[in-house]
Enzyme design. Structure first.
Site, PDB file in Angstrom:
ATOM      1  N   ASP A 162     -61.559 -72.700 -34.920  1.00 51.26           N
ATOM      2  CA  ASP A 162     -62.068 -71.934 -34.787  1.00 51.26           C
ATOM      3  C   ASP A 162     -62.761 -71.313 -35.735  1.00 51.26           C
ATOM      4  OD1 ASP A 162     -62.907 -69.643 -33.646  1.00 51.26           O
ATOM      5  OD2 ASP A 162     -61.620 -68.922 -32.578  1.00 51.26           O
ATOM      6  N   ILE A 163     -64.299 -71.462 -35.156  1.00 54.34           N
ATOM      7  CA  ILE A 163     -65.072 -71.365 -36.192  1.00 54.34           C
ATOM      8  C   ILE A 163     -65.496 -70.005 -36.757  1.00 54.34           C
ATOM      9  CG2 ILE A 163     -67.645 -70.678 -34.832  1.00 54.34           C
ATOM     10  CD1 ILE A 163     -68.964 -72.557 -36.374  1.00 54.34           C
ATOM     11  N   ASN A 223     -78.190 -69.475 -26.234  1.00 50.27           N
ATOM     12  CA  ASN A 223     -78.861 -70.451 -25.333  1.00 50.27           C
ATOM     13  C   ASN A 223     -80.502 -69.534 -24.835  1.00 50.27           C
ATOM     14  OD1 ASN A 223     -79.184 -66.936 -23.349  1.00 50.27           O
ATOM     15  ND2 ASN A 223     -77.015 -68.214 -23.144  1.00 50.27           N
ATOM     16  N   GLY A 271     -68.067 -69.901 -23.826  1.00 49.76           N
ATOM     17  CA  GLY A 271     -67.385 -71.145 -24.951  1.00 49.76           C
ATOM     18  C   GLY A 271     -67.857 -70.095 -26.285  1.00 49.76           C
ATOM     19  N   ASP A 314     -70.274 -69.107 -28.435  1.00 53.23           N
ATOM     20  CA  ASP A 314     -71.032 -67.959 -27.941  1.00 53.23           C
ATOM     21  C   ASP A 314     -70.266 -67.043 -28.136  1.00 53.23           C
ATOM     22  OD1 ASP A 314     -74.109 -66.712 -27.805  1.00 53.23           O
ATOM     23  OD2 ASP A 314     -74.478 -67.147 -26.229  1.00 53.23           O
ATOM     24  N   THR A 342     -72.147 -79.386 -26.639  1.00 55.43           N
ATOM     25  CA  THR A 342     -71.046 -80.552 -25.919  1.00 55.43           C
ATOM     26  C   THR A 342     -70.062 -79.323 -24.771  1.00 55.43           C
ATOM     27  OG1 THR A 342     -69.255 -79.949 -27.776  1.00 55.43           O
ATOM     28  CG2 THR A 342     -71.250 -81.470 -27.592  1.00 55.43           C
ATOM     29  N   GLY A 343     -70.351 -78.664 -24.296  1.00 50.64           N
ATOM     30  CA  GLY A 343     -69.484 -77.977 -23.609  1.00 50.64           C
ATOM     31  C   GLY A 343     -69.998 -77.624 -22.214  1.00 50.64           C
ATOM     32  N   ILE A 344     -70.518 -76.217 -22.086  1.00 48.95           N
ATOM     33  CA  ILE A 344     -71.087 -76.122 -20.501  1.00 48.95           C
ATOM     34  C   ILE A 344     -72.116 -76.906 -20.980  1.00 48.95           C
ATOM     35  CG2 ILE A 344     -72.065 -74.250 -19.204  1.00 48.95           C
ATOM     36  CD1 ILE A 344     -70.590 -72.063 -21.229  1.00 48.95           C
ATOM     37  N   TYR A 345     -73.437 -76.788 -21.777  1.00 45.49           N
ATOM     38  CA  TYR A 345     -74.071 -77.602 -21.677  1.00 45.49           C
ATOM     39  C   TYR A 345     -74.129 -79.016 -21.393  1.00 45.49           C
ATOM     40  CZ  TYR A 345     -77.371 -73.861 -22.545  1.00 45.49           C
ATOM     41  OH  TYR A 345     -78.231 -72.952 -22.672  1.00 45.49           O
TER      42      TYR A 345
HETATM   43  P1  ADP Z   1     -72.760 -75.380 -25.190  1.00 49.18           P
HETATM   44  O1  ADP Z   1     -73.957 -74.662 -24.398  1.00 49.18           O
HETATM   45  O2  ADP Z   1     -74.552 -76.276 -26.524  1.00 49.18           O
HETATM   46  O3  ADP Z   1     -72.162 -76.785 -24.784  1.00 49.18           O
HETATM   47  P2  ADP Z   1     -69.953 -74.952 -25.009  1.00 49.18           P
HETATM   48  O4  ADP Z   1     -69.907 -72.896 -25.978  1.00 49.18           O
HETATM   49  O5  ADP Z   1     -69.720 -74.359 -23.923  1.00 49.18           O
HETATM   50  O6  ADP Z   1     -71.693 -74.430 -25.994  1.00 49.18           O
HETATM   51  O7  ADP Z   1     -69.450 -75.577 -26.367  1.00 49.18           O
HETATM   52  C1  ADP Z   1     -69.868 -75.996 -27.428  1.00 49.18           C
HETATM   53  C2  ADP Z   1     -68.493 -76.530 -27.847  1.00 49.18           C
HETATM   54  O8  ADP Z   1     -68.092 -75.683 -28.790  1.00 49.18           O
HETATM   55  C3  ADP Z   1     -67.149 -77.170 -27.538  1.00 49.18           C
HETATM   56  O9  ADP Z   1     -66.748 -78.276 -27.751  1.00 49.18           O
HETATM   57  C4  ADP Z   1     -66.368 -75.927 -27.171  1.00 49.18           C
HETATM   58  O10 ADP Z   1     -64.819 -76.880 -26.907  1.00 49.18           O
HETATM   59  C5  ADP Z   1     -66.404 -75.756 -28.577  1.00 49.18           C
HETATM   60  N1  ADP Z   1     -66.215 -74.227 -28.813  1.00 49.18           N
HETATM   61  C6  ADP Z   1     -65.556 -73.422 -27.975  1.00 49.18           C
HETATM   62  N2  ADP Z   1     -64.795 -71.942 -28.471  1.00 49.18           N
HETATM   63  C7  ADP Z   1     -65.159 -72.328 -29.708  1.00 49.18           C
HETATM   64  C8  ADP Z   1     -64.954 -71.743 -31.181  1.00 49.18           C
HETATM   65  N3  ADP Z   1     -64.445 -70.801 -31.169  1.00 49.18           N
HETATM   66  N4  ADP Z   1     -64.725 -72.800 -32.451  1.00 49.18           N
HETATM   67  C9  ADP Z   1     -65.141 -73.498 -32.492  1.00 49.18           C
HETATM   68  N5  ADP Z   1     -66.068 -74.315 -31.271  1.00 49.18           N
HETATM   69  C10 ADP Z   1     -65.196 -73.779 -30.099  1.00 49.18           C
END
Ligand code: ADP
Length: 179
Positions: free
Chosen positions: A16-17, A30, A38, A40, A126-129
């Site tokens: 978890d970042i 965004n 996500g 953010d 790589t998530g919502i985008y």
């Molecule tokens: P984007 O809109 O740029 O795709 P997301 O937040 O939907 O961004 O996803 C980007 C990546 O971050 C995905 O791999 C998601 O699983 C990951 N992610 C979500 N929460 C965390 C977190 N707390 N720490 C690290 N990575 C995360």
């Protein structure tokens, strides 16, 4: 997994970042800099409301895709948050790989500009985008490696991958660079 490039290194970890103790963490924001889901959402929840107040004041026009802007850390144990805007995946013929590379490059430039020695990235886009994870790993790691090899500063760069599948994809690519 950790690989040295010049005076710097790239380290991959699953986690978890918001829990990383580094000089700067990168948010996958965004272009309106409006708090989303996500990573953010997780970063803004952990940092508190002051970060969103700061970015709306300092960057009323938001941030273009492929760019990044800095804010203070709020309650997080870091010095800065870099809000990077990766591309929405539209099939790959719209410049998405170069926009993703640019988002990473801008964060690394901010790292040097703000005199940080360590930075933690999520897997931007790589998530919502919807950016395919293997291709994102290739572009993100290659751009970071190229930057580290062309700058003398010693930077500790972490990629904090949230799930095992994303970690495995990044590890395959970083392993492949060594061959
Ligand atoms: P984007 O809109 O740029 O795709 P997301 O937040 O939907 O961004 O996803 C980007 C990546 O971050 C995905 O791999 C998601 O699983 C990951 N992610 C979500 N929460 C965390 C977190 N707390 N720490 C690290 N990575 C995360």
């Amino acid at each position: 997994m950790k690989v040295q490039y010049g005076n710097s290194h790239i380290e991959l970890m699953q986690g978890d970042i918001t829990l990383q103790r580094v000089d700067a963490i990168v948010n996958a924001a965004n272009s309106d800099l409006i708090v989303g889901g996500g990573v953010d959402g997780a970063i803004h929840r952990a940092a508190g409301a002051s970060v969103n107040e700061e970015t709306s004041k300092r960057y009323p026009l938001g941030c273009p895709t492929g760019d990044a802007v800095a804010s203070g850390p709020g309650d997080l144990p870091v010095k800065f948050i870099f809000h990077a805007v990766g591309p929405v995946w539209r099939g790959g013929r719209d410049g998405e790989p170069e926009q993703l590379r640019s988002a990473y490059r801008r964060c690394l430039e901010l790292t040097i500009g703000y005199q940080c020695a360590s930075i933690a990235f999520p897997a931007i886009s790589t998530g919502i985008y919807g950016f395919p994870v293997d291709l994102a790993a290739e572009n993100s790691l290659d751009e970071t490696r190229a930057f580290l090899l062309s700058h003398p500063a010693a930077l500790a760069v972490q990629f904090v991958l949230f799930d095992a599948g994303t970690y495995a994809a990044f590890a395959r690519v970083l392993d492949g660079f060594a061959e």
